[in-house]
Scaffold this motif. Structure first.
Motif, PDB file in Angstrom:
ATOM      1  N   VAL A  36       2.194   6.353 -12.150  1.00 20.61           N
ATOM      2  CA  VAL A  36       2.714   5.030 -12.514  1.00 20.61           C
ATOM      3  C   VAL A  36       1.588   4.032 -12.255  1.00 20.61           C
ATOM      4  CG1 VAL A  36       4.426   3.247 -11.995  1.00 20.61           C
ATOM      5  CG2 VAL A  36       5.063   5.676 -11.868  1.00 20.61           C
ATOM      6  N   PRO A  37       1.075   3.378 -13.303  1.00 19.90           N
ATOM      7  CA  PRO A  37      -0.014   2.421 -13.067  1.00 19.90           C
ATOM      8  C   PRO A  37       0.500   1.232 -12.255  1.00 19.90           C
ATOM      9  CG  PRO A  37       0.218   2.964 -15.414  1.00 19.90           C
ATOM     10  CD  PRO A  37       1.446   3.463 -14.714  1.00 19.90           C
ATOM     11  N   CYS A  38      -0.168   0.949 -11.127  1.00 16.14           N
ATOM     12  CA  CYS A  38       0.271  -0.180 -10.309  1.00 16.14           C
ATOM     13  C   CYS A  38      -0.922  -0.691  -9.506  1.00 16.14           C
ATOM     14  CB  CYS A  38       1.408   0.236  -9.380  1.00 16.14           C
ATOM     15  SG  CYS A  38       1.019   1.637  -8.348  1.00 16.14           S
ATOM     16  N   GLY A  39      -0.826  -1.925  -9.076  1.00 18.13           N
ATOM     17  CA  GLY A  39      -1.943  -2.495  -8.319  1.00 18.13           C
ATOM     18  C   GLY A  39      -1.457  -3.523  -7.332  1.00 18.13           C
ATOM     19  N   PRO A  40      -1.745  -3.296  -6.031  1.00 18.96           N
ATOM     20  CA  PRO A  40      -1.352  -4.305  -5.053  1.00 18.96           C
ATOM     21  C   PRO A  40      -2.100  -5.615  -5.299  1.00 18.96           C
ATOM     22  CG  PRO A  40      -2.750  -2.613  -4.037  1.00 18.96           C
ATOM     23  CD  PRO A  40      -2.498  -2.186  -5.446  1.00 18.96           C
ATOM     24  N   PHE A  56       0.840  -1.214   0.000  1.00 20.03           N
ATOM     25  CA  PHE A  56       0.000   0.000   0.000  1.00 20.03           C
ATOM     26  C   PHE A  56       0.872   1.260   0.000  1.00 20.03           C
ATOM     27  CE2 PHE A  56      -2.579  -3.364   1.984  1.00 20.03           C
ATOM     28  CZ  PHE A  56      -3.576  -3.439   1.028  1.00 20.03           C
ATOM     29  N   GLU A  57       2.026   1.172   0.670  1.00 18.85           N
ATOM     30  CA  GLU A  57       2.961   2.312   0.629  1.00 18.85           C
ATOM     31  C   GLU A  57       3.478   2.521  -0.793  1.00 18.85           C
ATOM     32  OE1 GLU A  57       4.705   1.784   5.199  1.00 18.85           O
ATOM     33  OE2 GLU A  57       5.776   0.850   3.524  1.00 18.85           O
ATOM     34  N   VAL A  58       3.790   1.425  -1.480  1.00 18.64           N
ATOM     35  CA  VAL A  58       4.266   1.539  -2.868  1.00 18.64           C
ATOM     36  C   VAL A  58       3.180   2.213  -3.711  1.00 18.64           C
ATOM     37  CG1 VAL A  58       4.987   0.270  -4.922  1.00 18.64           C
ATOM     38  CG2 VAL A  58       5.759  -0.492  -2.670  1.00 18.64           C
ATOM     39  N   MET A  59       1.957   1.762  -3.518  1.00 19.34           N
ATOM     40  CA  MET A  59       0.816   2.333  -4.261  1.00 19.34           C
ATOM     41  C   MET A  59       0.695   3.836  -3.964  1.00 19.34           C
ATOM     42  SD  MET A  59      -2.035   1.105  -5.917  1.00 19.34           S
ATOM     43  CE  MET A  59      -3.687   1.644  -6.273  1.00 19.34           C
TER      44      MET A  59
END
Ligand code: CAO
Length: 414
Positions: free
Chosen positions: A331-335, A320-323
């Motif tokens: 930056v498209p990202c998804g945990p 969640f911190e990375v998100m």
């Protein structure tokens, strides 16, 4: 506010998963869905994977909300007479029996049209016309025969089936679209029509980007696949691990806690437009001046190294911190969210995507609500019916007297 499909009557002969997902969607949109089940037995899933003895399973309850249940033996003479009345009464009939089952009951498409020319008759089968048309098919058979399994999995390892039920629920979705399209067309033509959906076709439709890649192979290697530039490409679109499948490279990387938490991972997409922000965030500002790194084409042969570097950084933070850091940088990202996390996610409860429903025998359970949101026709998610719970009321609605109902019961038709 009225429901979008209010007034549409569905004769629901579906069972297991593919058909029931279709009719549940239509019921959420407001259609009156009459689920016809065999007396004393019902949909086989009522008894499958039961978590509480003698209580309808979650398999059944989560696929049959908002429906009414009528028990009817459609093979008995009395049952056939009632079934005929139901065909007269309803707008749409949906079934996903093994090939030919309704014909064997005596209800061919021709016969159904004679009874009700406005009837839309929709079916799911495993395969369309061809060598396998008589086969019985379940989810994973469709995933394997529709191109999903051959293109899913680690490079150099066995084909994999996915957890998403693209064969069953995916085909149910396709069928629902066919039904509402036929309902729309009926407003012009005045006539019903046949709607068919093969699970193989539904899966292939969802895998169309892999057929795209199959054709690209003729013109050289698939440069966004991890096999490029050092691996081998064979004759068919290969498995590509967690590669993104689109024009933007992506991969799953570890986050803090991965050693003990099986879901401590995040998917990161290194979209060109957001690459500078990503490089800076992970401490690789040097890449921005380096011709070996600073264009998408230069990065293609070193994607593995790039994701290793990204992972060194993501492993210092939880997913969640990375998100939280990467999202503002576009930056498209998804945990990787576990089912536990999804079940507990407040925003999904707020939107009605996850709903708690109360059942008279099992108590409260969670279900996935309608993922399609209409602004003027919100879906109320209701519990699934008990076996035969609405038999009497439905028989009265189609014109049977109390004596007729009693006679059908003693004849074992309902
Ligand atoms: N009254 C009397 N008979 C009934 C009835 C009722 N209310 N409802 C069903 N039946 C009968 C059917 O007519 C059929 O009888 P016949 O074999 O004599 O024709 C019988 O019950 C069994 O139906 P079925 O063959 O469809 O069921 P199955 O468990 O053997 O097969 C499945 C299940 C899913 C493999 C098969 O239905 C199928 O291939 N369906 C199409 C593809 C599909 O939807 N698959 C996805 C299922 S979800 O994973």
């Amino acid at each position: 506010m009225s429901k979008a499909l209010e007034g549409v009557k569905i004769l629901d002969m579906t069972h297991v998963q593919s058909g029931p997902t279709c009719t549940q969607l239509l019921a959420w949109f407001g259609a009156d869905c009459i689920k016809v089940e065999r007396p004393g037995v019902g949909d086989a899933t009522r008894g499958q994977l039961q978590d509480i003895p003698d209580v309808d399973s979650l398999y059944f309850t989560m696929l049959n909300g908002n429906k009414r249940s009528l028990t009817l033996n459609t093979k008995s003479d009395d049952g056939k007479a009632i079934f005929t009345k139901l065909i007269e009464h309803c707008d749409v009939m949906v079934e996903n029996f093994a090939p030919g089952a309704l014909d064997r009951m005596g209800f061919t498409w021709e016969r159904i049209q004679e009874i009700n020319p406005r009837m839309i008759y929709a079916s799911v089968k495993g395969f369309g016309p061809g060598p396998y048309e008589d086969c019985k098919v379940y989810e994973n058979v469709a995933q394997c025969t529709g191109g999903s399994a051959s293109t899913t999995g680690e490079i150099g390892s066995v084909p994999l089936v996915t957890g998403a039920q693209i064969g069953d629920s995916g085909t149910g979705l396709h069928l629902a679209l066919g039904i509402v399209t036929a309902l729309f067309h009926r407003t012009v033509s005045g006539k019903g029509q046949r709607v068919t959906c093969a699970m193989q076709d539904g899966v292939l439709n969802l895998c169309r980007v892999k057929l795209r890649d199959q054709q690209r192979l003729a013109h050289g290697p698939l440069t966004e696949y991890p096999q490029y530039p050092n691996g081998e490409f064979g004759e068919a679109a290969p498995r590509a691990g967690n590669a993104s499948g689109g024009g933007q490279p992506g991969w799953i990387v570890k986050c803090k806690g991965w050693e003990t938490d099986p879901d401590a991972y995040i998917y990161v997409i290194t979209q060109a437009a957001a690459f500078a922000g990503l490089a800076k965030a992970i401490g690789h500002e040097d890449w921005l001046e380096d011709p070996e790194w600073n264009t998408p084409a230069a990065r293609l042969p070193r994607l593995e190294q790039m994701f290793d570097e990204i992972e060194k950084w993501t492993m210092t933070k939880n997913k969640f911190e990375v998100m939280d850091i990467l999202n503002p940088l576009n930056v498209p990202c998804g945990p990787i969210l576990s089912m536990k996390e999804l079940a507990e996610e407040p925003s999904l409860r707020d939107t009605g995507t996850i709903v708690e429903v109360d059942h008279p025998e099992r108590g409260k359970y969670l279900t996935v609500g309608n993922p399609v949101k209409l602004s003027d026709s919100p879906a109320d998610v209701a519990r699934s019916p008990l076996l035969g719970e609405h038999t009497d009321e439905i028989l009265r609605e189609i014109g049977l007297s109390a004596d007729d109902i009693a006679a059908s019961k003693s004849a074992g038709a309902v």
